[in-house]
Design a protein around this motif. Structure first.
Motif, PDB file in Angstrom:
ATOM      1  N   ASP A  30      -6.886 -12.063  -0.259  1.00  0.00           N
ATOM      2  CA  ASP A  30      -7.473 -10.670  -0.091  1.00  0.00           C
ATOM      3  C   ASP A  30      -7.900 -10.321   1.377  1.00  0.00           C
ATOM      4  OD1 ASP A  30      -6.837 -10.332  -2.557  1.00  0.00           O
ATOM      5  OD2 ASP A  30      -8.890  -9.771  -3.327  1.00  0.00           O
ATOM      6  N   CYS A  69      -6.617  -7.637   3.924  1.00  0.00           N
ATOM      7  CA  CYS A  69      -7.543  -6.361   4.386  1.00  0.00           C
ATOM      8  C   CYS A  69      -7.793  -6.318   6.045  1.00  0.00           C
ATOM      9  CB  CYS A  69      -9.075  -6.515   4.020  1.00  0.00           C
ATOM     10  SG  CYS A  69      -9.067  -6.351   2.149  1.00  0.00           S
ATOM     11  N   ASN A  76      -4.349  -4.962   7.323  1.00  0.00           N
ATOM     12  CA  ASN A  76      -4.198  -3.623   6.872  1.00  0.00           C
ATOM     13  C   ASN A  76      -5.389  -2.716   7.828  1.00  0.00           C
ATOM     14  OD1 ASN A  76      -2.926  -1.841   5.449  1.00  0.00           O
ATOM     15  ND2 ASN A  76      -4.792  -1.532   3.912  1.00  0.00           N
ATOM     16  N   LYS A 107      -3.005  -0.857  12.010  1.00  0.00           N
ATOM     17  CA  LYS A 107      -1.705  -0.190  11.685  1.00  0.00           C
ATOM     18  C   LYS A 107      -0.644  -0.694  12.479  1.00  0.00           C
ATOM     19  CE  LYS A 107      -0.184   4.454  10.382  1.00  0.00           C
ATOM     20  NZ  LYS A 107      -0.654   5.944  10.282  1.00  0.00           N
ATOM     21  N   SER A 149      -4.168  -3.971  -5.753  1.00  0.00           N
ATOM     22  CA  SER A 149      -4.521  -2.584  -5.382  1.00  0.00           C
ATOM     23  C   SER A 149      -4.720  -2.794  -3.680  1.00  0.00           C
ATOM     24  CB  SER A 149      -5.977  -2.048  -5.794  1.00  0.00           C
ATOM     25  OG  SER A 149      -6.794  -2.774  -5.656  1.00  0.00           O
ATOM     26  N   ILE A 150      -5.391  -3.758  -3.439  1.00  0.00           N
ATOM     27  CA  ILE A 150      -5.389  -4.336  -1.890  1.00  0.00           C
ATOM     28  C   ILE A 150      -4.027  -4.319  -1.228  1.00  0.00           C
ATOM     29  CG2 ILE A 150      -6.096  -5.885  -0.235  1.00  0.00           C
ATOM     30  CD1 ILE A 150      -8.586  -6.324  -1.995  1.00  0.00           C
ATOM     31  N   CYS A 209      -1.316  -3.173  -2.623  1.00  0.00           N
ATOM     32  CA  CYS A 209      -0.591  -1.827  -2.434  1.00  0.00           C
ATOM     33  C   CYS A 209      -1.085  -0.698  -1.393  1.00  0.00           C
ATOM     34  CB  CYS A 209      -0.930  -1.002  -3.923  1.00  0.00           C
ATOM     35  SG  CYS A 209      -0.138   0.239  -4.356  1.00  0.00           S
ATOM     36  N   ASP A 210      -2.176  -1.071  -0.957  1.00  0.00           N
ATOM     37  CA  ASP A 210      -2.742  -0.424   0.078  1.00  0.00           C
ATOM     38  C   ASP A 210      -1.891  -0.759   1.426  1.00  0.00           C
ATOM     39  OD1 ASP A 210      -4.574   1.059  -1.023  1.00  0.00           O
ATOM     40  OD2 ASP A 210      -6.316  -0.305  -0.610  1.00  0.00           O
ATOM     41  N   PHE A 219       1.754   0.888   1.473  1.00  0.00           N
ATOM     42  CA  PHE A 219       1.597   2.408   1.993  1.00  0.00           C
ATOM     43  C   PHE A 219       1.163   2.494   3.445  1.00  0.00           C
ATOM     44  CE2 PHE A 219       1.597   2.594  -2.634  1.00  0.00           C
ATOM     45  CZ  PHE A 219       2.459   3.740  -2.718  1.00  0.00           C
ATOM     46  N   THR A 220       0.398   1.515   3.940  1.00  0.00           N
ATOM     47  CA  THR A 220       0.014   1.470   5.327  1.00  0.00           C
ATOM     48  C   THR A 220       1.355   1.326   6.261  1.00  0.00           C
ATOM     49  OG1 THR A 220      -2.243   0.761   4.978  1.00  0.00           O
ATOM     50  CG2 THR A 220      -1.145   0.473   7.319  1.00  0.00           C
ATOM     51  N   ASP A 245       3.443   4.341   6.052  1.00  0.00           N
ATOM     52  CA  ASP A 245       3.021   5.220   7.184  1.00  0.00           C
ATOM     53  C   ASP A 245       3.500   5.013   8.576  1.00  0.00           C
ATOM     54  OD1 ASP A 245       1.700   6.773   5.217  1.00  0.00           O
ATOM     55  OD2 ASP A 245      -0.168   5.919   5.531  1.00  0.00           O
ATOM     56  N   ARG A 272       0.923   7.589  -5.483  1.00  0.00           N
ATOM     57  CA  ARG A 272       0.529   7.658  -4.076  1.00  0.00           C
ATOM     58  C   ARG A 272       1.440   7.987  -3.299  1.00  0.00           C
ATOM     59  NH1 ARG A 272      -3.317   3.298  -2.968  1.00  0.00           N
ATOM     60  NH2 ARG A 272      -2.984   4.095  -1.009  1.00  0.00           N
TER      61      ARG A 272
END
Length: 224
Positions: free
Chosen positions: A149, A153, A156, A159, A184-185, A187-188, A191-192, A195, A224
């Motif tokens: 994790d 993080c 993430n 970017k 969930s981390i 998954c973030d 999506f980053t 983007d 999301r």
């Protein structure tokens, strides 16, 4: 006794081949090359008198000193060269191309150590991208083993660096059954990465269908 004599083999028996890297000829013995690698099988031989000429792939032309250290290591079983990250990548590529299995294992152990010692994400990111550039499943699995994790993080939070990930890097991360991270981390991170793309990347729907999240449902991802 055998390994003790091998470093001095040229003194006992004249070399019978040359491994050429760029413009640099490296004297060697066919027996030693055959014991340690597939060089004799992979490279077409050219003879010059009694000497067999073996020219390695041109991608190694700028790394004569590194390849010379690799060939010398065949005689003693020890790689006597500063193992810094970028040099290690060249050694690993050479080992993969010419099947130097014992040295390849040592380089993987080196990558494992540097990823663990890096409390951030940069070394992990470098090895992950490198593993996909040369398509090394072995290194991909090493990255999966070392992902946690904190590294996700840390990555993430940048970017720009997330944008360096290719589609296949992301696919490796989100479809693995062996990850031990908070979904969930991860998954973030997905999506980053999305983007950073100018448009939805080709194969995105296929990627979603392969996601191995056990606890996050597809509905959460779609929302999301």
């Amino acid at each position: 006794q055998l390994w003790a004599r091998l470093p001095n083999l040229p003194e006992y028996q004249p070399y019978d081949c040359e491994v050429t890297v760029g413009s640099t000829p490296i004297p060697a013995h066919k027996t030693i090359l055959a014991l340690n690698s597939s060089i004799l099988r992979e490279i077409k031989e050219e003879k010059s008198g009694e000497i067999v000429k073996l020219e390695v792939d041109t991608e190694f032309d700028d790394y004569e000193d590194i390849i010379e250290s690799v060939v010398k290591s065949f005689y003693c079983g020890v790689f006597n060269c500063d193992m810094e990250f970028d040099r290690a990548k060249i050694v690993y590529k050479f080992c993969q191309k010419y099947s130097v299995e014992w040295l390849s294992k040592g380089v993987v152990a080196f990558f494992d150590d540097v990823i663990k010692q890096d409390t951030g994400h940069k070394t992990f990111l470098d090895v992950l991208i490198f593993s996909h550039q040369i398509w090394s499943v072995e290194l991909m699995k090493l990255c999966i083993k070392n992902l946690n994790d904190d590294k996700i993080c840390s990555l993430n939070a940048s970017k720009e660096e997330v944008g360096q990930l290719t589609y296949f890097c992301v696919e490796t991360l989100v479809t693995s059954d062996e990850l031990d991270v908070t979904e969930s981390i991860l998954c973030d991170l997905l999506f980053t990465w999305l983007d950073t793309r100018p448009c939805i990347p080709p194969g995105y729907e296929s990627l979603l269908s392969k996601i191995r999240f056990r606890f996050l449902g597809k509905q959460y991802i779609m929302s999301r």
